[in-house]
Design a protein around this motif. Structure first.
Motif, short mmCIF file in Angstrom:
data_model
loop_
_atom_site.label_atom_id
_atom_site.label_comp_id
_atom_site.label_asym_id
_atom_site.label_seq_id
_atom_site.Cartn_x
_atom_site.Cartn_y
_atom_site.Cartn_z
N ASP A 97 0.85 -1.20 0.00
CA ASP A 97 0.00 0.00 0.00
C ASP A 97 0.89 1.25 0.00
N ASN A 99 0.66 4.30 -1.22
CA ASN A 99 0.14 5.64 -0.89
C ASN A 99 -0.61 5.65 0.46
N ARG A 100 -0.58 4.50 1.16
CA ARG A 100 -1.12 4.43 2.53
C ARG A 100 -2.59 4.85 2.64
N ASP A 101 -3.41 4.50 1.65
CA ASP A 101 -4.83 4.83 1.78
C ASP A 101 -5.63 3.63 2.27
N MET A 103 -6.01 0.80 0.86
CA MET A 103 -6.50 -0.04 -0.23
C MET A 103 -5.35 -0.31 -1.19
N LEU A 104 -5.43 -1.46 -1.86
CA LEU A 104 -4.42 -1.73 -2.88
C LEU A 104 -5.05 -1.55 -4.26
N GLU A 108 -0.66 -0.43 -7.62
CA GLU A 108 0.19 -0.77 -6.46
C GLU A 108 0.58 -2.25 -6.49
CA CA Z 1 -3.16 2.24 -1.70
#
Ligand code: CA
Ligand code: CA
Length: 147
Positions: A97, A99-101, A103-104, A108
């Motif tokens: 992940d 961008n650390r949101d 969700m993949l 990613e």
């Molecule tokens: Ca993500």
């Protein structure tokens, strides 16, 4: 991941045999250890600070998922490897992940697979398999279903 699981299993199998060895010689018993053998193993085998009977019982109940009164090798290995497996999957998720949101995205997954030399076709296939609700993102819940 498969290698990791096989490795974890080979680690816990001898421990199971060790617990079983605390059954009295010549004593009949079920094909797995009971709370009494676990107690002897923890108190006499591990020689740790004395663990209370209640704590041993708690550990035993957690392991005896089928409620049979004994824990077979298969159940023991499965239960003991479950937690580290979950942790391994969780950190695998976090690592991808970027961008650390939480969700993949397909990108990613592709980038992560790229790093370990997996081709686009295989990463796309993986993505499709794991994105079970087909919203174009892999949630942690979807990812953890693989455990
Ligand atoms: Ca993500
Ligand atoms: Ca999804």
């Amino acid at each position: 991941m498969q290698a990791y699981i096989a490795n974890a299993e080979s680690k816990w199998r001898p421990i199971f045999n060790n617990i079983m060895s605390f059954r009295e010689a010549g004593e009949d018993g079920p094909p797995g250890f009971r709370v009494i053998e676990l107690k002897r193993y923890i108190n006499d085998g591990l020689k740790k600070d004395k663990v209370s009977d209640a704590d041993v019982s708690d550990i035993f109940v957690d392991l005896d998922v089928e409620g049979k009164g004994f824990v077979s090798q298969q159940v023991f290995v499965k239960e003991m490897t479950k937690l580290p497996r979950k942790e391994a999957f969780e950190s695998a998720f976090d690592m991808k992940d970027f961008n650390r949101d939480g969700m993949l995205s397909a990108k990613e997954i592709q980038d992560a697979f790229d790093l370990v030399g997996v081709d686009k076709e295989r990463s796309a296939k993986f993505f499709k398999q794991v994105d079970t609700n087909k919203d174009g993102k892999i949630s942690k819940a979807e990812f953890m279903k693989m455990v």
